[in-house]
Design a protein around this motif. Structure first.
Motif, PDB file in Angstrom:
ATOM      1  N   ARG A 248       0.822  -1.216   0.000  1.00 29.67           N
ATOM      2  CA  ARG A 248       0.000   0.000   0.000  1.00 29.67           C
ATOM      3  C   ARG A 248       0.857   1.268   0.000  1.00 29.67           C
ATOM      4  NH1 ARG A 248      -2.172   3.589  -0.920  1.00 29.67           N
ATOM      5  NH2 ARG A 248      -4.080   4.572  -0.167  1.00 29.67           N
ATOM      6  N   GLY A 249       2.148   1.144   0.329  1.00 24.05           N
ATOM      7  CA  GLY A 249       3.031   2.310   0.351  1.00 24.05           C
ATOM      8  C   GLY A 249       2.794   3.215   1.535  1.00 24.05           C
ATOM      9  N   LEU A 250       2.372   2.625   2.656  1.00 22.56           N
ATOM     10  CA  LEU A 250       2.111   3.385   3.873  1.00 22.56           C
ATOM     11  C   LEU A 250       3.029   2.907   4.986  1.00 22.56           C
ATOM     12  CD1 LEU A 250      -1.807   3.211   3.886  1.00 22.56           C
ATOM     13  CD2 LEU A 250      -0.409   5.147   3.142  1.00 22.56           C
ATOM     14  N   SER A 251       3.214   3.758   5.986  1.00 20.12           N
ATOM     15  CA  SER A 251       3.967   3.320   7.151  1.00 20.12           C
ATOM     16  C   SER A 251       3.137   2.307   7.920  1.00 20.12           C
ATOM     17  CB  SER A 251       4.295   4.510   8.056  1.00 20.12           C
ATOM     18  OG  SER A 251       3.113   4.974   8.704  1.00 20.12           O
ATOM     19  N   LEU A 252       3.795   1.544   8.772  1.00 16.29           N
ATOM     20  CA  LEU A 252       3.080   0.540   9.558  1.00 16.29           C
ATOM     21  C   LEU A 252       2.036   1.200  10.453  1.00 16.29           C
ATOM     22  CD1 LEU A 252       3.137  -2.523   9.762  1.00 16.29           C
ATOM     23  CD2 LEU A 252       4.703  -2.319  11.702  1.00 16.29           C
ATOM     24  N   ASP A 253       2.379   2.343  11.039  1.00 17.08           N
ATOM     25  CA  ASP A 253       1.429   3.039  11.904  1.00 17.08           C
ATOM     26  C   ASP A 253       0.212   3.527  11.115  1.00 17.08           C
ATOM     27  OD1 ASP A 253       2.905   2.630  14.187  1.00 17.08           O
ATOM     28  OD2 ASP A 253       3.905   4.587  14.129  1.00 17.08           O
ATOM     29  N   GLU A 254       0.445   4.040   9.905  1.00 13.26           N
ATOM     30  CA  GLU A 254      -0.678   4.480   9.069  1.00 13.26           C
ATOM     31  C   GLU A 254      -1.582   3.303   8.719  1.00 13.26           C
ATOM     32  OE1 GLU A 254       0.879   8.209   6.384  1.00 13.26           O
ATOM     33  OE2 GLU A 254       1.794   6.238   6.016  1.00 13.26           O
ATOM     34  N   THR A 255      -0.968   2.183   8.376  1.00 12.63           N
ATOM     35  CA  THR A 255      -1.743   1.004   8.017  1.00 12.63           C
ATOM     36  C   THR A 255      -2.540   0.501   9.196  1.00 12.63           C
ATOM     37  OG1 THR A 255       0.039   0.428   6.480  1.00 12.63           O
ATOM     38  CG2 THR A 255      -1.616  -1.247   6.915  1.00 12.63           C
ATOM     39  N   LYS A 256      -1.965   0.523  10.389  1.00 14.07           N
ATOM     40  CA  LYS A 256      -2.686   0.105  11.584  1.00 14.07           C
ATOM     41  C   LYS A 256      -3.887   0.996  11.818  1.00 14.07           C
ATOM     42  CE  LYS A 256       1.167  -1.950  14.178  1.00 14.07           C
ATOM     43  NZ  LYS A 256       2.050  -1.798  15.369  1.00 14.07           N
ATOM     44  N   HIS A 257      -3.736   2.281  11.519  1.00 16.76           N
ATOM     45  CA  HIS A 257      -4.846   3.221  11.695  1.00 16.76           C
ATOM     46  C   HIS A 257      -6.008   2.846  10.770  1.00 16.76           C
ATOM     47  CE1 HIS A 257      -7.103   6.958  12.007  1.00 16.76           C
ATOM     48  NE2 HIS A 257      -7.031   7.077  10.691  1.00 16.76           N
ATOM     49  N   PHE A 258      -5.722   2.569   9.510  1.00 16.02           N
ATOM     50  CA  PHE A 258      -6.771   2.259   8.542  1.00 16.02           C
ATOM     51  C   PHE A 258      -7.385   0.880   8.771  1.00 16.02           C
ATOM     52  CE2 PHE A 258      -4.484   5.499   5.867  1.00 16.02           C
ATOM     53  CZ  PHE A 258      -5.536   6.399   5.819  1.00 16.02           C
ATOM     54  N   LEU A 259      -6.624  -0.033   9.354  1.00 15.02           N
ATOM     55  CA  LEU A 259      -7.103  -1.410   9.521  1.00 15.02           C
ATOM     56  C   LEU A 259      -7.337  -1.777  10.992  1.00 15.02           C
ATOM     57  CD1 LEU A 259      -4.849  -3.292   6.933  1.00 15.02           C
ATOM     58  CD2 LEU A 259      -7.179  -2.433   6.632  1.00 15.02           C
ATOM     59  N   ALA A 260      -7.623  -0.774  11.808  1.00  9.60           N
ATOM     60  CA  ALA A 260      -7.763  -1.007  13.252  1.00  9.60           C
ATOM     61  C   ALA A 260      -8.790  -2.097  13.570  1.00  9.60           C
ATOM     62  CB  ALA A 260      -8.155   0.292  13.949  1.00  9.60           C
ATOM     63  N   SER A 261      -9.891  -2.134  12.808  1.00  7.92           N
ATOM     64  CA  SER A 261     -10.940  -3.120  13.102  1.00  7.92           C
ATOM     65  C   SER A 261     -10.569  -4.524  12.652  1.00  7.92           C
ATOM     66  CB  SER A 261     -12.248  -2.697  12.429  1.00  7.92           C
ATOM     67  OG  SER A 261     -12.092  -2.665  11.018  1.00  7.92           O
ATOM     68  N   ASN A 262      -9.476  -4.673  11.910  1.00  7.92           N
ATOM     69  CA  ASN A 262      -9.060  -5.988  11.431  1.00  7.92           C
ATOM     70  C   ASN A 262      -7.856  -6.528  12.188  1.00  7.92           C
ATOM     71  OD1 ASN A 262     -10.162  -4.395   8.837  1.00  7.92           O
ATOM     72  ND2 ASN A 262     -10.667  -6.553   8.638  1.00  7.92           N
ATOM     73  N   LEU A 263      -7.401  -5.813  13.211  1.00  9.06           N
ATOM     74  CA  LEU A 263      -6.199  -6.218  13.945  1.00  9.06           C
ATOM     75  C   LEU A 263      -6.564  -6.856  15.287  1.00  9.06           C
ATOM     76  CD1 LEU A 263      -3.972  -3.089  13.238  1.00  9.06           C
ATOM     77  CD2 LEU A 263      -4.080  -5.248  11.950  1.00  9.06           C
TER      78      LEU A 263
END
Length: 263
Positions: A248-263
Motif C-alpha cells: 500500500r506504500g504506507l507506514s506501519l502506523d498508518e496502516t494500523k490506523h486504517f485497519l484497526a478493526s481488522n487487527l
C-alpha cells in the motif's frame, strides 16, 4: 472508459432498500408505516431540486498476487482472509497477469446532492430523516448504476431482467464490494479510486483519513466474475499487516490506523 451519470430522485427511488433504512431507525414495526410515509413525502419534496450522481470507470485489469492492477497504472492492494477454510481475496476474482489475456473491472463513486440534507437545525426529525434517506439514496444510486453497467455500459449481462427485490438479494452476476465494507475494509483505498475517477467531478472530496464528503456517498469495485462472492476479511496477522503496508506504500502506523478493526 469513464462515465458520469446523473439521476433524478424518482429514477433512483425504486432501488432503495427500505429494510436497511428501517434498520438504522430501529423502531417498532407498528411505527414503520408512518416513517415510510414521511420518507416518501420527503423524496417527492426534494425530487425537483436534488439529484444523485455516479462516476463509473470500466478498465482493463489483472491480478498480481493479492493486488489488482487497473489500466496498467493503478495498483489496488487487497487483503486476504487468514481465518477459515477459503482464505479469499478480491484479487482471486480477477484473471492473473500470466494468463496473457486482461480482465476488466469497474470502479465507482456515487453521491447525493448535499442540499438534500435538511440541516437548518430547526427540526431534528427532518434532519435525521434526510440524513438516513440520503445514505440510502447513495446506495440506491450505486445499485441502479451497477445495473446499467451490467446491461449497457459493460454489457456482460445484457439480457438481465431482475426485480428490485432480486437485486437486493444479489442475484445478478458478479459483486459490488464497497470501500469500508468487510471485503474491502481499508478506507484509504478511496485515494487510489479518486486517482482514476476524479471524485470532484461529482462534488465528492476526501478527508485526510479517506472519508468521503458529502457523507451520503459510496465507492468501490464492480467485479463481473460469476464465481465472485462477498466475504469478510476479518482479523489479519502481523505478517499480512507488514506485507500490506509495503504494498500500500504506507507506514506501519498508518496502516494500523486504517485497519484497526481488522487487527
Amino acid at each position: 472508459m469513464r462515465h458520469i451519470l446523473h439521476y433524478h430522485i424518482h429514477d433512483v427511488e425504486p432501488y432503495i432498500n427500505w429494510l436497511y433504512f428501517f434498520h438504522v431507525w430501529d423502531i417498532p414495526q407498528s411505527e414503520t408505516e408512518g416513517l415510510l410515509n414521511d420518507a416518501k413525502a420527503m423524496l417527492q419534496e426534494k425530487d425537483g431540486s436534488c439529484r444523485t450522481h455516479v462516476l463509473v470507470g470500466i478498465y482493463e485489469a489483472w491480478s498480481e498476487g493479492d493486488d489488482i492492477v487497473v489500466a496498467d497504472t493503478i495498483r489496488l492492494p487487497m487483503l486476504r482472509q487468514q481465518q477459515g477454510e477459503t482464505c479469499l481475496c478480491l484479487s482471486d476474482f480477477i484473471k492473473p497477469k500470466d494468463i496473457g489475456e486482461p480482465d476488466r473491472i469497474g470502479l465507482f463513486c456515487a453521491s447525493v446532492d448535499e442540499g438534500f440534507v435538511c440541516n437548518d437545525g430547526d427540526d431534528p426529525y427532518r434532519l435525521l430523516l434526510s440524513q438516513t434517506l440520503a445514505d440510502r439514496l447513495a446506495e440506491a444510486t450505486a445499485e441502479k448504476a451497477h445495473e446499467e453497467v451490467r446491461k449497457r455500459l459493460w454489457a456482460y449481462a445484457p439480457d438481465e431482467q431482475l426485480t428490485p427485490e432480486q437485486l437486493f438479494r444479489g442475484e445478478f452476476q458478479g459483486i459490488r464490494p464497497a470501500v469500508g465494507y468487510p471485503s474491502l475494509p481499508d478506507q484509504s483505498i478511496n485515494f487510489l479510486l479518486d486517482q482514476a475517477l476524479h471524485f470532484a467531478d461529482i462534488g465528492v472530496s476526501l478527508t485526510e483519513s479517506g472519508a468521503m464528503l458529502p457523507h451520503a456517498s459510496v465507492s468501490g469495485l464492480m467485479i463481473a466474475n460469476p464465481k465472485a462472492r462477498y466475504f469478510s476479511v476479518g482479523r489479519i496477522g502481523a505478517d499480512q499487516l507488514r506485507d500490506y503496508s509495503l504494498r500500500r506504500g504506507l507506514s506501519l502506523d498508518e496502516t494500523k490506523h486504517f485497519l484497526a478493526s481488522n487487527l
